[in-house]
Structure formats: C-alpha cells, structure tokens
Scaffold this motif. Structure first.
Motif, PDB file in Angstrom:
ATOM      1  N   ARG A  64     -78.418   7.427-111.201  1.00 45.30           N
ATOM      2  CA  ARG A  64     -77.722   8.608-110.689  1.00 45.30           C
ATOM      3  C   ARG A  64     -78.509   9.220-109.529  1.00 45.30           C
ATOM      4  NH1 ARG A  64     -73.753  12.035-112.514  1.00 45.30           N
ATOM      5  NH2 ARG A  64     -73.847  14.214-111.811  1.00 45.30           N
ATOM      6  N   GLN A  65     -77.829   9.409-108.388  1.00 44.51           N
ATOM      7  CA  GLN A  65     -78.429   9.995-107.196  1.00 44.51           C
ATOM      8  C   GLN A  65     -77.647  11.254-106.844  1.00 44.51           C
ATOM      9  OE1 GLN A  65     -81.216   8.529-105.677  1.00 44.51           O
ATOM     10  NE2 GLN A  65     -81.100   7.206-107.493  1.00 44.51           N
ATOM     11  N   SER A  66     -78.370  12.344-106.540  1.00 38.48           N
ATOM     12  CA  SER A  66     -77.742  13.616-106.201  1.00 38.48           C
ATOM     13  C   SER A  66     -78.121  14.003-104.773  1.00 38.48           C
ATOM     14  CB  SER A  66     -78.174  14.715-107.179  1.00 38.48           C
ATOM     15  OG  SER A  66     -77.754  14.393-108.491  1.00 38.48           O
ATOM     16  N   ILE A  67     -77.144  14.517-104.017  1.00 41.35           N
ATOM     17  CA  ILE A  67     -77.347  14.939-102.628  1.00 41.35           C
ATOM     18  C   ILE A  67     -76.906  16.394-102.518  1.00 41.35           C
ATOM     19  CG2 ILE A  67     -76.725  14.535-100.224  1.00 41.35           C
ATOM     20  CD1 ILE A  67     -76.123  11.633-101.033  1.00 41.35           C
ATOM     21  N   ASP A  68     -77.819  17.257-102.076  1.00 39.27           N
ATOM     22  CA  ASP A  68     -77.529  18.678-101.921  1.00 39.27           C
ATOM     23  C   ASP A  68     -77.183  18.945-100.460  1.00 39.27           C
ATOM     24  OD1 ASP A  68     -77.358  21.383-101.956  1.00 39.27           O
ATOM     25  OD2 ASP A  68     -79.331  21.765-102.829  1.00 39.27           O
ATOM     26  N   PHE A  69     -75.871  18.968-100.150  1.00 41.21           N
ATOM     27  CA  PHE A  69     -75.445  19.204 -98.780  1.00 41.21           C
ATOM     28  C   PHE A  69     -75.708  20.649 -98.345  1.00 41.21           C
ATOM     29  CE2 PHE A  69     -72.763  15.436 -99.666  1.00 41.21           C
ATOM     30  CZ  PHE A  69     -73.133  14.666 -98.573  1.00 41.21           C
ATOM     31  N   ASP A  70     -75.756  21.587 -99.289  1.00 44.16           N
ATOM     32  CA  ASP A  70     -76.048  22.978 -98.922  1.00 44.16           C
ATOM     33  C   ASP A  70     -77.422  23.081 -98.268  1.00 44.16           C
ATOM     34  OD1 ASP A  70     -73.642  23.955 -99.760  1.00 44.16           O
ATOM     35  OD2 ASP A  70     -74.320  24.379-101.800  1.00 44.16           O
ATOM     36  N   THR A  71     -78.418  22.369 -98.854  1.00 42.04           N
ATOM     37  CA  THR A  71     -79.764  22.389 -98.279  1.00 42.04           C
ATOM     38  C   THR A  71     -79.792  21.672 -96.930  1.00 42.04           C
ATOM     39  OG1 THR A  71     -80.717  22.444-100.495  1.00 42.04           O
ATOM     40  CG2 THR A  71     -82.161  21.763 -98.697  1.00 42.04           C
ATOM     41  N   LEU A  86     -80.117  14.247 -90.277  1.00 43.28           N
ATOM     42  CA  LEU A  86     -80.156  12.815 -89.994  1.00 43.28           C
ATOM     43  C   LEU A  86     -80.187  12.039 -91.299  1.00 43.28           C
ATOM     44  CD1 LEU A  86     -80.540  10.381 -88.017  1.00 43.28           C
ATOM     45  CD2 LEU A  86     -83.011  10.760 -88.259  1.00 43.28           C
ATOM     46  N   LEU A  87     -79.387  10.980 -91.373  1.00 37.80           N
ATOM     47  CA  LEU A  87     -79.386  10.061 -92.509  1.00 37.80           C
ATOM     48  C   LEU A  87     -79.840   8.706 -91.982  1.00 37.80           C
ATOM     49  CD1 LEU A  87     -78.713   9.358 -95.443  1.00 37.80           C
ATOM     50  CD2 LEU A  87     -76.375   8.903 -94.716  1.00 37.80           C
ATOM     51  N   HIS A  88     -81.000   8.227 -92.458  1.00 39.54           N
ATOM     52  CA  HIS A  88     -81.527   6.959 -91.958  1.00 39.54           C
ATOM     53  C   HIS A  88     -82.023   6.119 -93.121  1.00 39.54           C
ATOM     54  CE1 HIS A  88     -85.874   7.974 -92.486  1.00 39.54           C
ATOM     55  NE2 HIS A  88     -85.428   9.214 -92.341  1.00 39.54           N
ATOM     56  N   GLY A  89     -82.252   4.846 -92.854  1.00 37.28           N
ATOM     57  CA  GLY A  89     -82.713   3.904 -93.866  1.00 37.28           C
ATOM     58  C   GLY A  89     -82.539   2.489 -93.364  1.00 37.28           C
ATOM     59  N   ALA A  90     -83.063   1.537 -94.127  1.00 35.75           N
ATOM     60  CA  ALA A  90     -82.994   0.136 -93.726  1.00 35.75           C
ATOM     61  C   ALA A  90     -81.554  -0.374 -93.793  1.00 35.75           C
ATOM     62  CB  ALA A  90     -83.893  -0.709 -94.631  1.00 35.75           C
ATOM     63  N   THR A  91     -81.324  -1.479 -93.077  1.00 32.68           N
ATOM     64  CA  THR A  91     -79.997  -2.094 -93.093  1.00 32.68           C
ATOM     65  C   THR A  91     -79.649  -2.546 -94.514  1.00 32.68           C
ATOM     66  OG1 THR A  91     -80.281  -2.857 -90.830  1.00 32.68           O
ATOM     67  CG2 THR A  91     -78.575  -3.953 -92.157  1.00 32.68           C
ATOM     68  N   GLY A  92     -78.443  -2.183 -94.956  1.00 32.64           N
ATOM     69  CA  GLY A  92     -78.003  -2.567 -96.295  1.00 32.64           C
ATOM     70  C   GLY A  92     -78.497  -1.651 -97.388  1.00 32.64           C
ATOM     71  N   ALA A  93     -79.181  -0.554 -97.030  1.00 28.36           N
ATOM     72  CA  ALA A  93     -79.687   0.353 -98.063  1.00 28.36           C
ATOM     73  C   ALA A  93     -78.564   1.135 -98.715  1.00 28.36           C
ATOM     74  CB  ALA A  93     -80.721   1.318 -97.459  1.00 28.36           C
ATOM     75  N   GLY A  94     -77.495   1.436 -97.961  1.00 23.99           N
ATOM     76  CA  GLY A  94     -76.378   2.157 -98.561  1.00 23.99           C
ATOM     77  C   GLY A  94     -76.061   3.461 -97.860  1.00 23.99           C
ATOM     78  N   LYS A  95     -76.360   3.584 -96.572  1.00 23.70           N
ATOM     79  CA  LYS A  95     -76.061   4.837 -95.861  1.00 23.70           C
ATOM     80  C   LYS A  95     -74.551   5.072 -95.793  1.00 23.70           C
ATOM     81  CE  LYS A  95     -78.177   3.479 -92.128  1.00 23.70           C
ATOM     82  NZ  LYS A  95     -78.541   2.154 -92.665  1.00 23.70           N
ATOM     83  N   SER A  96     -73.820   4.039 -95.391  1.00 29.52           N
ATOM     84  CA  SER A  96     -72.372   4.203 -95.292  1.00 29.52           C
ATOM     85  C   SER A  96     -71.727   4.367 -96.664  1.00 29.52           C
ATOM     86  CB  SER A  96     -71.750   2.992 -94.579  1.00 29.52           C
ATOM     87  OG  SER A  96     -72.231   2.896 -93.252  1.00 29.52           O
ATOM     88  N   VAL A 108     -82.475   6.859 -97.152  1.00 34.12           N
ATOM     89  CA  VAL A 108     -81.970   5.945 -98.177  1.00 34.12           C
ATOM     90  C   VAL A 108     -82.898   4.744 -98.224  1.00 34.12           C
ATOM     91  CG1 VAL A 108     -80.028   4.594 -98.993  1.00 34.12           C
ATOM     92  CG2 VAL A 108     -79.615   6.708 -97.727  1.00 34.12           C
ATOM     93  N   ARG A 109     -83.504   4.539 -99.389  1.00 31.79           N
ATOM     94  CA  ARG A 109     -84.461   3.445 -99.554  1.00 31.79           C
ATOM     95  C   ARG A 109     -83.855   2.370-100.442  1.00 31.79           C
ATOM     96  NH1 ARG A 109     -89.954   6.946-101.035  1.00 31.79           N
ATOM     97  NH2 ARG A 109     -90.180   7.999 -98.999  1.00 31.79           N
ATOM     98  N   SER A 152     -80.907   1.087-104.620  1.00 27.98           N
ATOM     99  CA  SER A 152     -81.283   2.076-103.613  1.00 27.98           C
ATOM    100  C   SER A 152     -81.433   3.461-104.236  1.00 27.98           C
ATOM    101  CB  SER A 152     -80.228   2.124-102.508  1.00 27.98           C
ATOM    102  OG  SER A 152     -80.146   0.886-101.844  1.00 27.98           O
ATOM    103  N   THR A 153     -82.213   4.314-103.522  1.00 28.16           N
ATOM    104  CA  THR A 153     -82.410   5.706-103.934  1.00 28.16           C
ATOM    105  C   THR A 153     -82.312   6.581-102.696  1.00 28.16           C
ATOM    106  OG1 THR A 153     -84.808   5.467-103.727  1.00 28.16           O
ATOM    107  CG2 THR A 153     -83.850   5.117-105.921  1.00 28.16           C
ATOM    108  N   VAL A 154     -82.087   7.899-102.921  1.00 26.88           N
ATOM    109  CA  VAL A 154     -81.936   8.867-101.841  1.00 26.88           C
ATOM    110  C   VAL A 154     -83.064   9.879-101.933  1.00 26.88           C
ATOM    111  CG1 VAL A 154     -80.475  10.673-100.868  1.00 26.88           C
ATOM    112  CG2 VAL A 154     -79.451   8.581-101.757  1.00 26.88           C
ATOM    113  N   LYS A 155     -83.657  10.202-100.760  1.00 21.61           N
ATOM    114  CA  LYS A 155     -84.737  11.189-100.710  1.00 21.61           C
ATOM    115  C   LYS A 155     -84.475  12.111 -99.528  1.00 21.61           C
ATOM    116  CE  LYS A 155     -89.731  11.771-100.179  1.00 21.61           C
ATOM    117  NZ  LYS A 155     -91.023  11.093 -99.942  1.00 21.61           N
TER     118      LYS A 155
END
Length: 1007
Positions: free
Chosen positions: A17-24, A32-42, A989-990, A996-999
């Motif tokens: 389970r990954q949570s993203i706080d758009f308010d913050t 900016l949302l970045h990460g390696a190719t195929g990590a899951g940004k899209s 996105v790692r 993958s995980t989100v940080k």
C-alpha cells in the motif's frame, strides 16, 4: 476539482500500500514526479483515472492492473479523496481479480466493487465522518460525470496530459483534429443534424422515386388493361419515364383517348350478347321436351323387364316359405335344448376337474375315497402344529451363524491392521531420515537464491545497456543516412535558388520594362521615351518564386543541422551504452540473464519446500506415536474376538442336532411347513371336485327328462331334429325380409306398366336426346362467349376509369415532391460541404468546431508568446486544402521574427513541445468552460521537457508557475535532471525487485 490523497495497493508495479498526500505536494503549486524508467510514474495517473471512471487511459484493460509482485492474499485496490463543487468525496474501487481462498486451497474470482462516500464534518475526537453515497457502478459513474462535467476522454485531455498526446493534436490532419474536438466539445449534435439532412434528402428523393414509379405503374396498368389493339389505335404516344416529369397534360389526354376506344368496343360486344341469348332460349326449351319423352320411355322398358324376372323366381320363394314355418316351430323349444346342452357341459367339466385334482395327490392316495382323504388331511395339520414350536430354535441358530461370520471378518481385519502397522513402524526410522534431508536441501537452496538475487541487478543493467547499444547502432546508421540525404537536399535547394536568382537577374530588363508607362520616366535612364522596351521571356521567375526557393533552401539547411545534432547525440549515447555493457554481446548477456533468472526461480521453488517439509516431519512424528498406541489396542481386541468365537460355536452345534430330525431333509422349518401345507391343500381340492361331480350328474338327468316331453308337442321326433330346424335370429329376419321385398317389387312394377302417360310414350317414336343436347350446347357456348366478351369489355372500361383517376392523383402528388426534394438536396449538400455554393467545402460540424478552435488558439497564445519569448503565435485558418480535403480546422504558426506563417510540422522538437503544451493548456481551459465551467485545480504533465534548452525551459516553468494564480496545482513528470534543481517539491518513485514505492521530498536532493 482538487485532489487530496491517493492510496493504492497491488496496483501496477506497487506491491504494498502506497499513500500520496497531494495536499502537501500542492502547497508550492508546482511539484515534480521523477523516477527510473518503468518505476510506475504514469501508473499514479492511471490510478487517479481508474478511481474516478473505473478504467485507465488508453486501451489497457483493467484486468491487467493487478501487480505481479503482490501477495495472493492482498487485493488490488485504489482509494482517492478529492473535493469538487464544495463537496469532499472519497471513492474506493477494487477491480475483478483472482484472490486466495480463505481455506488456503487455490484461488477464487473476486468481483469488481466500488463505493462513493461524502465527508460530513468531524466527530468529537476530530475524526472525519463519512456517509455512503452509492455502491453501484452505474450510479457512481453518473455522479462523477455530473460533478466533473466531463467524461473519461475529456478528463484525460484536460487534467492528465500523457506522453506524446500534446503534439499529436498540434500536428494532426483536419479530419483527425475534428474527431478529437468533436469528442471533447460534444458537437455530435451538429453531425447528427447534417446526417439528418442527408437522410431527409435521401428520403425525399425516395418519395419522388416512389411517386414516379406509381405514375409509371398506372400508365403500365392502363396499357395492360386496354391491350395492344386498343392502344395502337390511339394517335397520341404513350408517356415514358423521361417525359413524365414535364408532360403531365399529354399523359392524361392519352389515357382519355384509350378509354374512348375501349367504350366503343364494349357497345359492339353488348349487341352480340343479346342475339346469342335469344337463340339459346329457343334451344333450351326444345331440349327439355326431348329429355321428358326419353325418361318416360326408359321407365316403361325397365318395369316390364323387372316384372318378367320376378315371376321366374316364384318356385324358389315357395321353398323359402316352408323353411320359415319349420324354423318358427323349432324356436318354441330352443330354451329347453339350450338348458340340456348347458347341463351336459357342466357335468363334463366337473369330471375333468376331479381327474386333474387326483393327479396332484401322491400315488398311494389317487384312488382313495372322500373319507380316506379327509383322515389324511387331519394328520398333516397335526404335523404343522409341531413344526411351529421349533421356530425359536431355528431363529437362534441363524443369529449365531451371522454373529460367527461377523466375528471372523472382524478378527481377520484386526489381524491385517496389526500386521500393517507393525510393518510401518519397522520402516519409520528410514522415513524420518528422508524428511530431515529434504529440510536441509531447502535451506541450502535459500542461501544460494539470496546470493544469486544480489548478482542479478548488475547483470540486468549490463543487458539493458547492450540492448540500448544495439538499438542506437541502428539509429546512428539511419541518422548518418538521413544526414547524407539532407546534405544532398541542401546542395540541390541551394543550386535551385541560385538558378532562379540568376534567371531573374538575366530577365530583369523585361521585368523593369513591364513597369513602364507612356510619357513617364524610366526607372533606369530617366527618359520618358521608350522606343524598344525589353520583353519578359516565357517562364521568367517572379520575386515570389525567388523568395520561395530561398525559403526552401533555408528549411533544408536547418533540417540538415538538426539531423547532424541528432547524429552527434546518438553517437555519444551509443558509446556510453557500449561502455556500460562492458563490450559483451547482447545474445550472451541475454543467455546469462535467462539462465540466472531460471536458476533463481528454481532455487526459490526449492527453498519454498522448507515450510511444507517441516510440517510433514511434524505430522510424521505425530503419526508414529499414534500408530504405536493403535498396535497395542489391536492386540487386546484380537484376544477378545477369539474367546467369543469359541463360546458361540458350542451353542450352535447343540441347536443343529435338535432341528435335524424335525426338518426331515428340508433346509428350514419354513420350507418343511410349505411342503406339508401344499400337500394338505391338494387333498382339500380333490375332495371338493368329487362333490361337484355328484351335483352336475343330477342336473343333467333333470334337463334330459324336460326336453323329451316338449319336442314331441312341437312336431319333432328327436332333439337333434328340432336342433337342426333352428334358424339363427339374424338369418330368420333376413329371409323374411327377402320374401316381403319380392312381393312388394311385383306390385310396384305392375302399377308402373298401368300408367297411361308411360304407355303413350312407349307407343311414340324413340327420343333423339343426344342431338337435342348437342344443339343446346352449341347455343350455350355461343351465349357464354358473348357474355365473356361483353363482361371483359365492360370491366376494361371500369378498370380504365379507376386507373385514370389513380394516374391523375399520382401526377398531382409528384409535382410538390419534386420541389421538396430539390430544396432538401441543396440543404444536405451545403451541410455536407459538397455543394458548389459551399466555397470552402466545410461541413456543418467543422464550421462549429472552427469557432471552438479559434477560442483554443486564443487561449493557447496567452502562454505560447511567453514560452517562445514573443516569437510564435498560433492561428486558426479556414483555407481550403488541396485535393479532396476539407477546410475550417487548419492550424498554422506565425513567426513574428520573420513575419512568415509556417506549418506546425516544421517546428523543432523543443518548439513542438512548448507549442503543443500551450495548445493543451488552452484546450483544457476551453473544454473546462464548455463542460460547465468546472474549476480544475490539479493538472498533470507527463514528459517532454528534455527537448527544451535552458532559456526556453525557464520560460515554460514560469508559465506553469503562473498557473498558481488560477488556484491550480501542476504536477510534472520528467527525467530531466535540471528540473530537480528548479522544482523544490518532489515525489520520487523507486523500483526494486519487490515492487515500486513512493517517497515525497520537500526539497530537491543535491547533485
């Protein structure tokens, strides 16, 4: 709409389970949302779209969303919290998927679920209060679309701007651009109007054709009804399909003339019918008189012949009368004869029954008297009573036999179980050693799998670099080829431009002479007299031709420079990839990688055997203890079975000896009782048969005495004589009827011969009925033919009148339909853009969309001028395209530095990016207004920044940053390293082997 939080699990590459706080993330307005190719940004954008609409952008099916990394017990789920129109909502979706069963055996299919909740304040502890809105997929879809004012396609164009979709609209053809705009702005109603106009024109044309066919059908009916002789006698020609629309009066005059000729033919047919009917009446009266005379002559001849035949039958009917009299006397004694026959039959039947009953007795009893048979029956009844007393002993003997059989089976089973358990315990030590060795092998496999897993990432990096190297090698070769071709194009365009310029200079005298006017000074020499002005040669290039050639040269030169830059970049990337691949061949790396992956997979499978092996060892130890206890218990049971078997066998031998004497060889008491009962019943039946024979003999004697007295009174000597004279009832009635019919026929034929009319007819000449009927038939044929001719001509006239009325009405309907079709066809061609009056060949929907495109271009230019430092401006053009293309949806870009307009396909990669981004933002503004003015507070932009130089990138980021003034938050997805320094708020996105995980990060890391 503003996004607050997003949570997803087992979705795409995200295992946990990954949570993203758009308010913050939204506090800074730009993140900016970045990460390696195929990590899951899209995939994060996919999750937002799936939560709202139940499906992802593009053509991927939602069943492919489940993460391959996820544990079988973890459900794929997406949860989104957002605000819209003053309401705070939370939506949770779970797609259809395979999940592990609760009992741990296999999987089961879990159906898709969805729930929509609305927040209504907080409770006393500050926790949010959520109330359900709906849990039905269709209700949630209607609620979301009503709130956002747009469908999934519009949402993806306005809020989610995925990779490559900006420039596709910018460079699209007019037809493709119309498809996108029509879907976004919902202009299908105008397309429906145009389609309706086309269908209406077709329908009106069809109605004209139908009306024309009806008129032509009425003309054909008139021709078919009148016939060729009548129509050929008319002077006017018959109307045709080509003339029917313009010669209505001529067609009606021709029809009236045909009807006049048909009326004349009917008057002639009526006169012929009157003559034929008069002649037929005379012939009919004469034929009736001949038929009456012939019928009377036939009746007289028939009666005379029949009476002669009846008189010849008189002797035979006298014999029949004598037979009838004897039969009536024999009928009086019929009951007594029948009674005698019945008594004799009963006596014979009783004697036969007695013989049959004695055959069923024993040989020593077949000649016994009734008294002897009675004594034997009594003795058998006494023997049956003694057998009943022994039934209890027989039942006990059977119970003992069954019990002994059961004891034997249980003893055999217990002994078999005892031997099987003893053998299993003898081999227990060997089996336990096998379980222990299996556990050791699983532990060793786990250690080897961990070592191999640590080495796989490096091998994967080498393989990816080798593949990239191979791909770039082909790209470098193609780029080199493109550069060579473009250099040739530059040389050719330069030579072409020089040639046009030289030709124009050579013919400049003629060009200047073309500007001379009488009595005005020459621009070169100043003389007002022009005695021999030069002329322009054929094909002399103009100033515009020279400008176009120069522009073509500049474009070719720029394209060549761009291609050379691409070649340098690709060459550098290929060298870097070669270094990372360590010079190894891709096929070798692929083989090593596949082998390592397969080995790792096999080791993991072997390591996974540790848990079931330990469980099986524990179960084996428990089974061993249980079987040891069972072996002792079986020994005690075997001893108990042997003691019970000995006791019951002794009792069984005593009862067997007691029953043997009473059974006299029979197997059971029941069988012996059945034998004695059958013998007693045979004796009773024999005694009853003897008594029945005596009764039947008395009845026979009485019947014989009664018959002997009555037959003499009836005139017969013996009963056989009277029985022979009897006549069956049906035969007697038939013979009496035959006698009466003979007498009646004689009287009837005698009266017929005495009729005076018949006698007079017999004396006359024979009637010639055939000649009279032939004359009558000829007259009838003549009358019928005349009637048919008259009826046919009369029907023809009446039918022609009806057809003429139909023709008049059909011509009256055709004229207004032709006028209506002309108007409908003209309107349909205008709406479809095929009419000559539609100069731009613009169809109705394109006309409406052109206005929308103008609004989009205006909205885009407010940002494009800023991004391009005031150089470029988008403009809508309705210029007519070449060939069969339509106009109205063209886009061109004005270069304000040169004052020239350019096609959008001539923009470079970076220019295409910021131009299409400006167009996408303008499109988003206009679509949002069109969708109901919904406030869209969150916007995502996916890739494309790598094609911008530093100065342009700065301009683009400033434009995006200014979106905050419209209360918007912009999320940027990019691999560009410079953006990580420029945008402080980031989300990384790692990817890893476990998913993958989100940080989230408040500031960019140092590089």
């Amino acid at each position: 709409m503003r996004l607050h939080t997003l949570a997803l699990q087992a979705f795409g590459p995200f295992r946990t389970r990954q949570s993203i706080d758009f308010d913050t993330l939204s506090q800074g307005g730009l993140f900016l949302l970045h990460g390696a190719t195929g990590a899951g940004k899209s995939t994060i954008f996919d999750a937002v779209c799936y939560a709202l609409y139940g499906n992802v952008p593009g053509e991927r099916h939602q069943t492919a969303l489940r993460s391959h990394h996820a544990d079988p017990a973890t459900l794929t789920q997406v949860e989104l919290e957002f605000s819209m129109a003053g309401r705070r909502l939370r939506i949770v979706r779970t797609p259809q998927q395979e999940r592990a069963r609760r009992d741990g055996n296999g999987t089961t299919r879990s159906q898709a679920k969805a729930s929509l909740e609305e927040r209504h304040g907080d409770d006393s502890l500050g926790r949010a209060l959520w109330k359900p809105v709906s849990a039905a997929h269709q209700e949630i879809a209607r609620e979301i679309e009503a709130l956002l004012g747009m469908n999934r396609e519009q949402f993806c164009q306005v809020v989610l701007l995925p990779q490559g979709d900006f420039a596709r609209f910018l460079r699209a053809k007019a037809e493709d651009r119309a498809t996108v705009l029509g879907r976004l702005f919902g202009t299908h109603r105008f397309r429906d109007i145009a389609r309706w106009l086309t269908d209406h024109a077709k329908e009106s044309g069809q109605r004209c054709d139908d009306a024309r066919r009806i008129v032509l059908r009425d003309i054909d009916r008139i021709q078919d009804t009148a016939g060729t002789p009548i129509t050929d006698s008319v002077e006017e020609p018959a109307p045709t399909q080509d003339s029917i629309d313009t010669t209505h009066p001529t067609a009606l005059a021709w029809a009236q003339a045909v009807h006049g000729r048909a009326a004349e033919a009917h008057q002639a047919a009526a006169a012929a019918l009157r003559d034929a009917r008069a002649h037929h009446s005379i012939r009919e009266s004469r034929a009736a008189q001949v038929r009456i005379l012939a019928e009377r002559q036939l009746r007289h001849r028939t009666a005379a012949s029949a009476l002669t035949a009846l008189r010849a039958q008189a002797p035979a009917f006298e014999d029949l009368q004598a037979t009838l009299e004897r039969g009536r006397r024999a009928e009086q004694v019929r009951p007594l004869i029948q009674a005698l026959d019945d008594a004799d039959h009963d006596h014979q039947k009783a004697r036969h029954a007695e013989a049959q009953a004695r055959t069923r007795l024993a040989d020593t009893q077949r000649n016994d008297t009734d008294e002897e048979l009675t004594a034997t029956e009594d003795r058998l009844k006494n023997d049956l009573g003694r057998l009943d007393a022994l039934r209890h002993d027989e039942q006990r003997s059977e119970e003992l036999a069954a019990s002994l059989a059961k004891l034997k089976a249980e003893l055999d089973q217990a002994q078999s179980d005892h031997d099987e358990i003893a053998d299993w315990l003898d081999q227990a030590d060997t089996r336990r050693a096998e379980h222990t060795a299996r556990i050791d092998r699983a532990h060793l496999a786990q250690i080897q799998a961990d070592r191999l897993a640590a080495a796989l990432p490096a091998l994967e990096q080498q393989l990816a670099a080798a593949r990239r190297r191979d791909e770039l090698a082909a790209n470098v070769a193609k780029a080199q080829s493109d550069v060579d071709e473009l250099k040739k194009a530059v040389i050719h365009s330069a030579a072409h431009a020089r040639g046009i310029r030289d030709r124009r200079i050579d013919g400049m005298a003629g060009e200047l002479a073309a500007r001379l006017s009488p009595q005005e000074p020459c621009l070169v020499c100043g003389s007002p007299v022009h005695p021999r002005p030069a002329t322009t040669a054929a094909g002399h290039p103009s100033r515009e031709d020279e400008a176009r050639a120069e522009e073509a040269y500049q474009q070719a030169d720029q394209a060549c420079k761009d291609a050379e830059q691409d070649l340098v970049r690709l060459t550098a990337e290929a060298a870097s990839a070669q270094e990372l691949a360590d010079g190894q061949a891709t096929a070798d790396l692929q083989q090593r990688h596949r082998a390592a992956q397969q080995a790792h997979k096999d080791l993991l499978v072997a390591a996974a055997d540790a848990v079931p092996a330990n469980e099986e060892l524990r179960a084996f130890d428990e089974t061993r203890a249980t079987r040891t206890s069972e072996l002792a218990s079986l020994g005690r049971r075997i001893g108990d079975y042997l003691g019970r078997q000995e006791t019951q066998s002794a009792e069984q031998e005593i009862l067997t000896l007691r029953l043997a004497d009473a059974l006299a060889g029979s197997p059971t008491i029941a069988a012996r009782s059945a034998e004695l009962t059958a013998e007693a019943e045979a004796l009773a039946r024999a005694r009853a048969a003897i008594q029945q024979v005596a009764v039947a003999a008395g009845n026979l004697d009485r019947a014989a005495r009664a018959v002997a007295t009555e037959i003499v009174a009836a005139g017969f000597a013996t009963p056989e004589e009277a029985r022979h004279a009897l006549i069956p009832g049906a035969e007697l009635a038939a013979k009496e009827g035959e006698m009466d019919a003979w007498r009646t026929a004689q009287a009837t034929h005698t009266a017929t011969l005495q009729d005076p009319d018949l006698a007079e007819a017999a004396a006359a000449e024979p009637a010639d009925e055939q000649a009279a009927e032939a004359a009558l038939a000829a007259a009838a044929d003549r009358s019928e033919a005349a009637a048919i001719a008259e009826s046919t001509s009369r029907d023809r006239c009446e039918t022609l009148l009806g057809h003429i009325d139909d023709l008049t009405q059909g011509i009256g309907r055709l004229a207004p339909l032709l006028e209506e079709h002309h108007v409908a066809k003209h309107l349909a061609d205008l709406a479809a853009g095929t009419s000559g009056d539609n100069q731009y060949r613009m169809h109705l929907e394109a006309y409406v969309l052109a206005a929308r495109l103008e609004e989009v271009a205006k909205a885009a230019n407010t940002r494009l001028e800023r991004m391009s430092s005031g150089r470029y401006v988008l403009s809508h053009t309705d210029a007519r395209t070449s060939g069969r293309g339509r106009s109205g949806l063209g886009l061109e870009i004005l270069d304000q530095w040169t004052g020239q307009t350019r096609d959008t396909t001539t923009l470079s990669g970076g220019e295409s990016f910021f131009a299409s981004l400006a167009l996408a933002l303008g499109l988003a503004d206009v679509v949002a207004q069109e969708a109901g003015g919904s406030q869209l507070d969150t916007l995502f932009i996916d890739e494309g920044f790598g094609s911008l130089d530093d100065e342009t990138l700065e301009e683009v980021l400033e434009v995006l940053d200014e979106l905050r003034s419209y209360s918007r938050t912009v999320g940027v997805v990019s691999h560009v390293a410079d953006l990580r320094r420029r945008i402080p708020t980031q989300m990384q996105v790692r990817k890893s082997q476990d998913g993958s995980t989100v940080k989230a990060m408040a500031a960019a890391p140092a590089y």
